[in-house]
Scaffold this active site. Structure first.
Site, PDB file in Angstrom:
ATOM      1  CG  HIS A 100      -2.132  -1.134   1.324  1.00  0.00           C
ATOM      2  ND1 HIS A 100      -2.682  -1.942   2.201  1.00  0.00           N
ATOM      3  CD2 HIS A 100      -2.357  -1.307   0.100  1.00  0.00           C
ATOM      4  CE1 HIS A 100      -3.220  -2.745   1.534  1.00  0.00           C
ATOM      5  NE2 HIS A 100      -3.661  -1.967   0.638  1.00  0.00           N
ATOM      6  CD  GLU A 121     -18.105   1.379 -15.057  1.00  0.00           C
ATOM      7  OE1 GLU A 121     -17.863   1.579 -14.462  1.00  0.00           O
ATOM      8  OE2 GLU A 121     -19.517   2.496 -14.989  1.00  0.00           O
ATOM      9  CG  ASP A 167     -16.332  -1.309 -12.374  1.00  0.00           C
ATOM     10  OD1 ASP A 167     -15.936  -2.260 -11.898  1.00  0.00           O
ATOM     11  OD2 ASP A 167     -16.630  -0.050 -12.308  1.00  0.00           O
ATOM     12  CB  CYS A 223     -12.116   8.115 -17.980  1.00  0.00           C
ATOM     13  SG  CYS A 223     -13.449   7.052 -17.769  1.00  0.00           S
TER      14      CYS A 223
END
Ligand code: PEP
Ligand code: MG
Length: 557
Positions: free
Chosen positions: A179, A420, A444, A491
């Site tokens: 992370h 998506e 997605d 995007c």
């Protein structure tokens, strides 16, 4: 001099003073384990919201994973059992989290090893809450930037630093997909992780941090200084070349104008970008308005937020995506029952259309804010034509109601959709008749094409954008959009992935929309590409049989 070797995390080379971040867990406070878990949950939820608005949904998911762990009986249960059997609470947390993470660390699988970090981080968080944690860390007075070194930086620690004072991160723990690395990339600073020999002795020393090679060079000798100064200069020159790019429009090497827009999550994301040339906002995620407070945002609050962005970007356009929640991110006033399979559940446009009065409020706020500005409204998670036609009906209704009240509304706003889902991608030729534009949401789209959860690293080798199935789908949508004469942009994260720039250009993409820290790197990449060779590359990758072949083709170029 000490040359500390680690893993190259986030790119960049910097030179500066090191501050060692040392967090000691004390035992001054006393609190029950239930209370400590509850307080940690509150903290994690707050961090989720902060990350969502500052860094976007994917980064925020780090904190949903922590939330799940804090609610997981398999983790919390054994801690409670040890306490009931007489252990001190902090010892019980250490014992359980260390033993669970030790088991996972032995696994081959990178995902499971990553979960070991999560368990340790969450264990530490509970202990900090139970006992109080002292970090004597403060940035020295002034505005100087520093390299932060630490044994380990939790996502919470990373989020709490003043990002404007950071040069880079070096940590003893962590891997390339940790992370710390993900967050460093989104802040735009280098990171070197997994440095076994890193300790507190680096505090206040001068050092080079090389995020390309994974080296952390502390107190360099003269010889090494010469080598690294050259690297720092090269990096600065690269960054400088981005400065020129920053002030210009993007063109391919052979002169084709390509639009590069930015993705934002809230109006303040536009602060300080006066000298940055960009082609408007290609994705304004409107979720922050809904998730940043317990109350439903009023039409006026929404109007103010949208108008701020539309005004400051004008005469460029702003693409505002209507609310994309549901599924894994619940919002109380929508009352969605817990779902077995939230990513295939009542989310995005489905949720809005099943809560029409809330949706109407957003449409009204959008129509008002778009008056005399360039507004594009974009619908998420569309799978059926009916979702577009119903939205158009609602928009007409909202317009009429506002006009009756004498309120000015946008007359020429455009309505488009995110592509998506496989349904909309497969049918893009037909969907194009109903839309003014498409924007491909690759985050997605990849997960639905590959049937692999975008947030689950256990299947990250399957969630693979290099898979030819994804590439063929992208090619189809971009071409269908072009044939229909509507604008197509990307995007999702692929737009900001330099490996895909040439492929997307070769497929005919004319607009990218990327997070702000990536815009100039992508504009630079575009300027190095010839469309004719990009088209050749597309032919090759489209005939590849699997992702390995695609990667080989891309890397050889
Ligand atoms: C996408 O799915 O690619 C996208 C841009 O939307 P989000 O990441 O917000 O789901
Ligand atoms: Mg999406």
């Amino acid at each position: 001099m000490k040359i500390l070797n680690g893993i190259a995390g986030a790119p960049g080379v910097v030179f500066g003073d090191v501050l060692y971040f040392n967090k000691k867990i004390g035992c001054s406070k006393k609190m029950s384990i239930d209370e400590a878990v509850e307080k940690s949950l509150e903290k994690v939820r707050k961090m989720y919201d902060k990350a969502l608005s500052d860094l976007g949904e994917d980064k925020a998911k780090i904190f949903s994973a922590y939330e799940m762990l804090l609610e997981d009986e398999m983790f919390i249960g054994p801690i409670k059992e040890m306490i009931e059997a007489g252990s001190a609470p902090e010892d019980a947390v250490t014992e359980v989290s260390e033993s669970m993470s030790a088991i996972l660390l032995k696994k081959e699988n990178e995902y499971l090893r990553q979960r070991a970090d999560d368990i340790r981080n969450v264990g530490n968080m509970i202990k900090e809450t139970l006992c109080g944690a002292d970090s004597d860390f403060v940035f020295p007075e002034g505005n100087d930037k520093y390299i932060i070194a630490a044994q380990e930086l939790t996502p919470v620690d990373t989020m709490l630093f003043d990002h404007s004072r950071l040069l880079g991160f070096a940590t003893k723990e962590g891997g390339a997909t940790s992370h710390t690395v993900i967050l460093a990339k989104s802040i735009g600073i280098p990171a070197v992780v997994g440095v076994p020999d890193l300790d507190g002795t680096v505090d206040l020393k001068r050092a080079y941090l090389d995020g390309y090679s994974g080296k952390f060079v502390v107190e360099p000798d003269e010889e090494t200084k010469k080598i690294y100064d050259k690297k720092v200069i090269e990096e600065q020159e690269f960054i400088k070349s981005l400065e020129t790019i920053k002030q210009n429009d993007a063109y391919t090497k052979d002169g084709e104008r390509i639009k590069v827009a930015i993705n934002i999550g809230k109006p303040s994301d536009l602060n300080g970008i006066e000298n940055q040339k960009f082609d408007g906002v290609g994705l304004f995620r409107s979720e922050f308005l809904y998730s940043s407070s317990k109350e439903k945002p009023s039409v006026n609050q929404q109007y103010e937020a949208y108008k701020k962005v539309l005004d400051s970007v004008y005469p460029e356009s702003v693409t505002i995506r209507t609310l994309d929640v549901g599924g894994d991110k619940q919002i109380e006033y929508f009352n969605v029952p817990k779902e077995e399979n939230p990513f295939l559940g009542n989310r995005g446009i489905r949720l809005c259309l099943s809560n029409e009065s809330i949706f109407m409020e957003q449409l009204k706020a959008l129509l008002m804010a778009g008056a005399d500005k360039k507004l594009k409204i974009m619908l998420p998670m569309v799978t059926r034509i009916e979702e577009i036609t119903r939205t158009r009906e609602l928009m007409e209704k909202a317009k009429k109601e506002l006009e009756l009240e004498g309120v000015a509304v946008s007359e020429d706003m455009e309505l488009g959709i995110m592509i998506e889902t496989p349904a909309s991608a497969i049918m893009s030729e037909v969907f194009a008749k109903y839309c003014d534009f498409f924007s491909i949401g690759t985050n997605d789209l990849v997960q639905y094409i590959m049937s692999a959860d975008r947030g689950n690293s256990a299947v990250e080798n399957i969630y693979n954008p290099y898979n030819p199935a994804v590439l063929r789908m992208l090619n189809k949508v971009i071409n269908d959009g072009a044939k229909a004469g509507i604008e197509v942009s990307v995007c999702g994260d692929l737009a900001a992935n330099a490996d895909f720039t040439e492929i997307l250009l070769g497929m005919g993409l004319k607009k990218f929309s990327v997070p702000l820290p990536m815009i100039n790197r992508i504009k630079k990449k575009i300027s190095d590409i010839n469309l004719s060779s990009a088209q050749e590359l597309v032919k090759e990758v489209l005939s590849a049989e699997d992702e390995n072949e695609v990667i080989k083709i891309i890397r050889k170029g």
